[in-house]
Design a protein around this motif. Structure first.
Motif, short mmCIF file in Angstrom:
data_model
loop_
_atom_site.label_atom_id
_atom_site.label_comp_id
_atom_site.label_asym_id
_atom_site.label_seq_id
_atom_site.Cartn_x
_atom_site.Cartn_y
_atom_site.Cartn_z
N UNK A 12 0.82 -1.27 0.03
CA UNK A 12 0.17 -0.11 -0.22
C UNK A 12 1.04 1.28 -0.15
N UNK A 13 2.15 1.04 0.58
CA UNK A 13 3.02 2.18 0.57
C UNK A 13 3.29 2.70 -0.84
N UNK A 14 3.24 1.89 -1.86
CA UNK A 14 3.27 2.43 -3.15
C UNK A 14 2.14 3.29 -3.81
N UNK A 15 1.14 3.27 -3.01
CA UNK A 15 -0.16 4.02 -3.67
C UNK A 15 -0.29 5.17 -2.94
N UNK A 16 -0.69 6.13 -3.47
CA UNK A 16 -1.19 7.64 -3.02
C UNK A 16 -2.52 7.68 -2.49
N UNK A 17 -3.19 8.40 -1.84
CA UNK A 17 -4.49 8.40 -1.57
C UNK A 17 -5.43 8.59 -2.91
N UNK A 135 3.34 -6.92 3.96
CA UNK A 135 2.27 -6.36 3.54
C UNK A 135 1.45 -7.44 2.76
N UNK A 136 -0.01 -6.87 2.52
CA UNK A 136 -0.65 -7.63 1.55
C UNK A 136 -1.75 -6.64 1.15
N UNK A 137 -1.27 -5.91 0.09
CA UNK A 137 -1.85 -4.69 -0.35
C UNK A 137 -3.38 -4.97 -0.80
N UNK A 138 -3.55 -5.86 -1.65
CA UNK A 138 -5.04 -6.22 -2.15
C UNK A 138 -5.97 -6.55 -1.09
N UNK A 139 -5.44 -7.23 -0.22
CA UNK A 139 -6.49 -7.35 0.97
C UNK A 139 -6.87 -6.04 1.96
N UNK A 140 -5.80 -5.14 1.82
CA UNK A 140 -6.20 -3.83 2.39
C UNK A 140 -7.10 -3.10 1.46
#
Ligand code: CP
Length: 306
Positions: A12-17, A135-140
């Motif tokens: 998720x750290x790769x993604x901006x709001x 991290x588990x970005x798609x879960x978040x």
């Protein structure tokens, strides 16, 4: 201004709001397309490798379903029948995979930071399906999208993540995503499950589940990660259920509170059976949203070159 989107989703750290809001807007379109059975095959000429070194039901099957629906040509890696069993190293395995020129790699591995190894030795676009306790970005994304569907917005909502925070990759990704969208985040669990210094992520800590239930709009329950030896730091799972397990009696103090769980759950540990059937429990809606999120991610990634 030119819109941007990361080449890889390693966390998720790769993604901006803004990126997250863009994913959510596309997720809503994809959810409608799924309901209408009208998902477009926008990746018909592209290839994907599902590189799972750890077991999975939800993440792997929903990625495969999304890949099928978008027309991606799918190859699945089975670590148990691969040449890893003959002593080939993981890095050499990845260098061979890279030589096969997949467009996308969806990966899961027990080592935190495994995605950096992939980035170093592969030219494909990487999506992290979970790396160890990291991290588990798609879960978040699917968790926070589900909360947005429930409440209409995330900003100012009080969300408590309950349970085995220290062994969980979902916890960190959820916290980063929720904070980017300005939620008020608390973590709750036995002391042995709360990492020291977690307040530096901008979250509050409580060790009292009654307080967590009373003061929050939603609980995201986490599985006690027995495969990562979480059971060893507890006196017993029975004790965990007694002090932190969620049941109808316990949540009667705030009976409309939304309950989420990424799955798989340990029934009669994190939650009792009676929680599954209530209207404000969203565990299976999360899975449906997970498919729509993955469709959205592939769509957006296909539209951005960088
Ligand atoms: N939530 C989740 O990642 O489930 P799986 O381990 O079944 O993919």
């Amino acid at each position: 201004m030119k819109k941007t989107f990361p080449k890889h989703i390693t966390g998720i750290k790769d993604l901006s709001s803004k990126n997250i809001e863009e994913i959510f807007a596309e997720t809503s379109l994809q959810k409608k397309a799924l309901a209408d059975r009208n998902v477009k095959e926008y990746l018909k000429n592209k290839t994907v490798l599902n590189l799972f070194f750890e077991n999975s039901t939800r993440t792997r099957l929903s990625f495969e379903q999304a890949e099928n629906l978008t027309g991606l040509k799918i190859t699945n890696f089975d670590s148990s029948s691969s040449s890893l069993s003959k002593g080939e190293s993981v890095i050499d395995t990845i260098r061979n995979i890279d030589a096969m020129k997949f467009d996308y790699i969806v990966a899961r591995h027990s080592t935190p930071g495994f995605m950096n190894v992939l980035l170093n030795y592969s030219n494909a676009r990487i999506i992290n399906g979970g790396d160890g306790t990291h991290e588990h970005p798609t879960q978040a994304l699917l968790d926070v999208y589900t909360l947005k569907e429930i409440f209409g917005k995330i900003s100012g909502k009080r969300i408590c993540i309950v349970g085995d925070i220290c062994h969980s990759r979902v916890a960190l990704s959820d916290i980063i995503a929720l904070k980017k969208l300005r939620a008020k985040v608390t973590v709750c669990g036995p002391k042995v499950f709360i990492p020291k210094g977690i307040e530096s992520l901008g979250v509050q800590v409580t060790y009292d589940i009654a307080e967590a239930i009373e003061n929050n709009d939603a609980l995201i329950l986490l599985r006690v990660q027995l495969e990562r030896d979480a059971g060893n730091s507890l006196s017993s799972l029975k004790e965990y259920r007694k002090y932190f397990g969620i049941n109808l009696k316990r949540i009667s103090a705030n009976e409309n509170i939304a309950i989420l769980h990424p799955g798989p759950f340990n029934k009669n540990v994190e939650l009792d059976e009676d929680i599954l059937e209530r209207d404000n429990t969203f565990i299976f809606e999360q899975v449906t949203n997970g498919l729509a999120v993955k469709l959205a991610l592939f769509k957006i990634m296909s539209e951005y070159k960088s």
